[in-house]
Design an enzyme around this catalytic site. Structure first.
Site, mmCIF file in Angstrom:
data_model
loop_
_atom_site.group_PDB
_atom_site.id
_atom_site.type_symbol
_atom_site.label_atom_id
_atom_site.label_comp_id
_atom_site.label_asym_id
_atom_site.label_seq_id
_atom_site.Cartn_x
_atom_site.Cartn_y
_atom_site.Cartn_z
ATOM 1 N N LEU A 66 0.849 -1.230 -0.087
ATOM 2 C CA LEU A 66 -0.119 0.072 0.126
ATOM 3 C C LEU A 66 0.870 1.349 -0.158
ATOM 4 O O LEU A 66 1.529 1.491 0.922
ATOM 5 C CB LEU A 66 -0.924 -0.116 1.110
ATOM 6 N N ASP A 67 0.424 2.191 -0.880
ATOM 7 C CA ASP A 67 1.371 3.461 -0.876
ATOM 8 C C ASP A 67 2.689 3.449 -1.088
ATOM 9 O O ASP A 67 3.459 4.237 -0.723
ATOM 10 C CB ASP A 67 0.821 4.496 0.269
ATOM 11 N N ASP A 68 3.321 2.305 -1.902
ATOM 12 C CA ASP A 68 4.589 2.259 -1.959
ATOM 13 C C ASP A 68 5.043 1.970 -2.996
ATOM 14 O O ASP A 68 6.211 1.894 -3.580
ATOM 15 C CB ASP A 68 4.991 1.015 -1.182
#
Lengths: 291, 291, 291, 291
Positions: free
Chosen positions: C234-236
């Site tokens: 996530l969000d990476d």
């Protein structure tokens, strides 16, 4: 200061005042409000040290039992007695706005979408255009569209029609959202409302026509946009907001125009927001923005 | 492309070229380098679509056994035969720089501290000033200081002395670090080196004297700084870099001057860096900056 | 390089390639194009000095008589033989895009209005949402709307339906325009298309939920937005574009959310534009953006 | 408000106060000053709507005949009786500052040159370093240099020496100008002065060591710097100022470090300026900056 509440018997007032500086002004205005049962929500002062002018924006809730208009009127009288130039607005009042457009639609859509999302405390009472291009879009938004064509010959008559329309609708602010006609000194002289314009350059650089072409020719490394109040001198009115974006030799005039659209939208949107929130005080040919 | 190495028998060359566009230019220049045993480190092209001009910056290592100057000379001849205007520099060469100053010292200190920290590939061979104010500071940095006073009457003689000094020292770049004299068209015509100036406004807004005062009077919401090559028309030369900072009604002229110092330092420092790295190509009254 | 023309027999190709650095790569790729009768419009290289990787974006017109696909295929084969990882796109092809939304509409309107104004070279083939809130707006734009509700229990089935829809429509890019569901690793693993997400913080600060609340609690002086490719973590995923806006103690969480909308729109719009113009090369968990 | 004058019998006071919100606070504080013969120069309020906390910075001239300290003391007592947490400073007082450095010199030179140019109202009473690298530079500026080496073993003793030195010199502010040691919780607990640190990232992203390397690895498109008050939790103290700069894939870690130096200088310089002007009010783990 004290919590704003939504009690029906309370109203929020905003005063913008300026005048010759003198000792005790903050104490006097805030004292008056306190003594009259009001609660200050925000108070912001500025002092022009050279000109010795005092500026203030003060927002407060007038309490239950007190008539709103009477409080505003009384404060105005009080501050005028201190030598101040005062405007008081009821924060609950929705400013009546007319948007002037031509064919470009980016600022038009941007303003209306912000308004629909609740960003703007106003009523959009008319879309006025010298072309029919945005008529369907206005209707989609369920906004009344007025087509008032303008040619060199018909311009005086067209402006008279625009003024009559605005008067009839009780317009309190006109936004030129890339409206591609210059409003005449005659129009601006007769208008009972301020007019906000978005100019697509970093004024005072590149005033007048085709600023992106001018910027490209000069080889600047930043392009800008400027929202200002329209005055009889073209692109010379009090500046409300400006911003810039970086460009390089790789950008053609078309790229500048495209990148500029984002600048125009954001700068105009911010200026309109400040105006509607009673944050802009005009002073000479400049503005004091209490943001 | 291939790894740069620091082998003594290798040298790095940088070519800046521009001329009428034609098919195959990238293939031809990169092909020539490859065939002559060079390794391209960076190659950057630009094409002005309207003017049909091709621009290129190409940096490569010339291999062992090949004399550097011969490689540079051969490439220059090759590219000129393609109709290009070409400059080739040896990246190892340290540009000989003179800094012109008056009394303001912020750009002066800033440039020298960057140079001392290794940011700039150059030799600072002279500090030239019409005042003695920065003499001690220059000596502290162990830099030769030349006091050449300038008055209305002595300006031609002073400029002749400046030119003679620069010639004697083999100066290849003059930086006007808030030097408060206008260099005459005569000086600029005779100079064999480019001159970079920092103007304390967002040109073309507020050209000429006292730009921060002009900006304050106009009530702009951003102030700027512009680094450009000096040309005989004041503040009109090719722009290398610009930047801006936000200001409000709360900022006095003195605040603008203070805030502007940071802008001036950063904008001038960036322009000088690009120039020393052979990244700036002048084209008409504009620049192509290969950053 | 040579003028692009719109002759039907010409097509424009864009190649993105990367692989182990070696001498002569620029000469070889540009030479191949020149020998095959192509004209390079733009060529941009980058070299990761540490990793010794070569990156290139090259755009050229393949000439009359040559089939486009054959030229693209031949170049791909040629570059692969140089050890490069290559993607070639026909610039005339309109990418097929699905926009995933929930209830927030600012990025949705922004993307579609830019697309309608001609900024994006793509076809929007579906609006997909887990809510019906934007159905009428999509229909107003005459865009097909697909309501696929998502709950904790139905998520696998919903994602299967989303994937099936995208496959049926030949979707080549999914844009999460403030779509308020996390796409599972399973979805992303099966997807044959990239997914661009807009996260409302300056990643890696404030990953996960409620980033504006996190930012307010931490008392940061700038808020940000980040457009990135979605990956199972996530969000990476690889970051395409980021920007920030200044905030002060005066801004409540609601103000951050409102100001953030402008950031989200602009950052996502820029990332989508670069992607559609084949300017983004993913490399490890980072991007090379040839802007 | 009234003109500031430089009459010897006048002094300017600055109060920073915060506490539970209640009606009439602006009226009460400004009223007190007016009644005591003071003239307000600036008054700025903020109200945290959620927490119902009132914040104020108020700057005024106390008139002739009144003892300065008595006025400050009296106002403090008055405001404390309103439930406020109050600090009052005499604007004429020059804050006694110690600058802690290691080997990096960019923030060191930047702060001192700003101070020498009159930007900062303070006395720099000591340069403290764990290395001797900047000793000569400090002496050039005629500033006392104290070499206090720090190793893992000697750290407690070294911190005791630092504290003793600061106490002896009456230090009121320590600036960590890229001082490459973490000050221990013990040091910070005993310190009677605030400590401002500059961290070379956009906190909370990339706290801890080597933030530019972390940023490069993550592939962010902006790098940042953060000035904050040091607290026992590393890189977690109240943020005073932050800024960012754009980077691309073309920038190596070394480029980030070089570009970051400008950010660090400007962000730290601004934070120090605000602190010295009594514009920063710490509140929980956040700051209210009255700029």
């Amino acid at each position: 200061m004290s919590s704003a509440n939504t009690n029906n018997t309370e109203t929020t007032l905003v005063a913008l005042l300026h005048g010759p500086d003198q000792p005790g002004l903050v104490a006097k205005t805030s004292g008056w409000i306190y003594e009259n049962g009001g609660n200050i929500l925000h108070a912001d002062q500025h002092r022009d040290m050279q000109a010795e002018i005092f500026f203030q924006r003060i927002e407060w809730t007038a309490t239950a039992g007190k008539g709103l208009s009477s409080d505003g009127t009384l404060f105005k009288r009080f501050a005028e007695n201190l030598g101040m130039n005062v405007r008081v607005a009821n924060a609950a009042h929705r400013t009546r706005v007319a948007i002037f457009v031509s064919k470009f639609d980016h600022c038009f859509h941007d303003l209306i979408l912000r308004w629909k999302s609740g960003d703007y405390h106003c009523d959009i009472v008319a879309i006025v255009s010298n072309h029919r291009d945005l008529e369907a879009a206005a209707q989609n938004y369920e906004l009344p569209f007025h087509h008032i064509p303008v040619t060199a010959e018909t311009k005086p008559a067209a402006e008279a029609a625009q003024l009559a329309l605005c008067e009839k609708l009780g317009v309190e602010l006109v936004i030129m959202a890339r409206y591609m006609q210059v409003l005449s000194a005659d129009f601006l002289g007769k208008a009972t409302f301020p007019v906000i314009n978005i100019h697509h350059s970093f004024l005072p650089a590149f005033a007048g026509g085709k600023p992106y072409h001018q910027a490209h020719t000069r080889g600047v490394k930043l392009i800008g946009a400027t929202a200002h109040y329209a005055t009889p001198v073209l692109d010379d009115g009090p500046i409300i907001q400006q911003d810039v974006a970086r460009v390089t030799h790789r950008h053609s005039v078309e790229d500048l125009i495209r990148k500029g659209r984002d600048l125009e939208k954001i700068v105009l949107a911010q200026a309109v927001r400040w105006h509607l929130d009673h944050r802009v005080l005009i002073y000479g040919n400049k503005t004091v923005v209490f943001d």
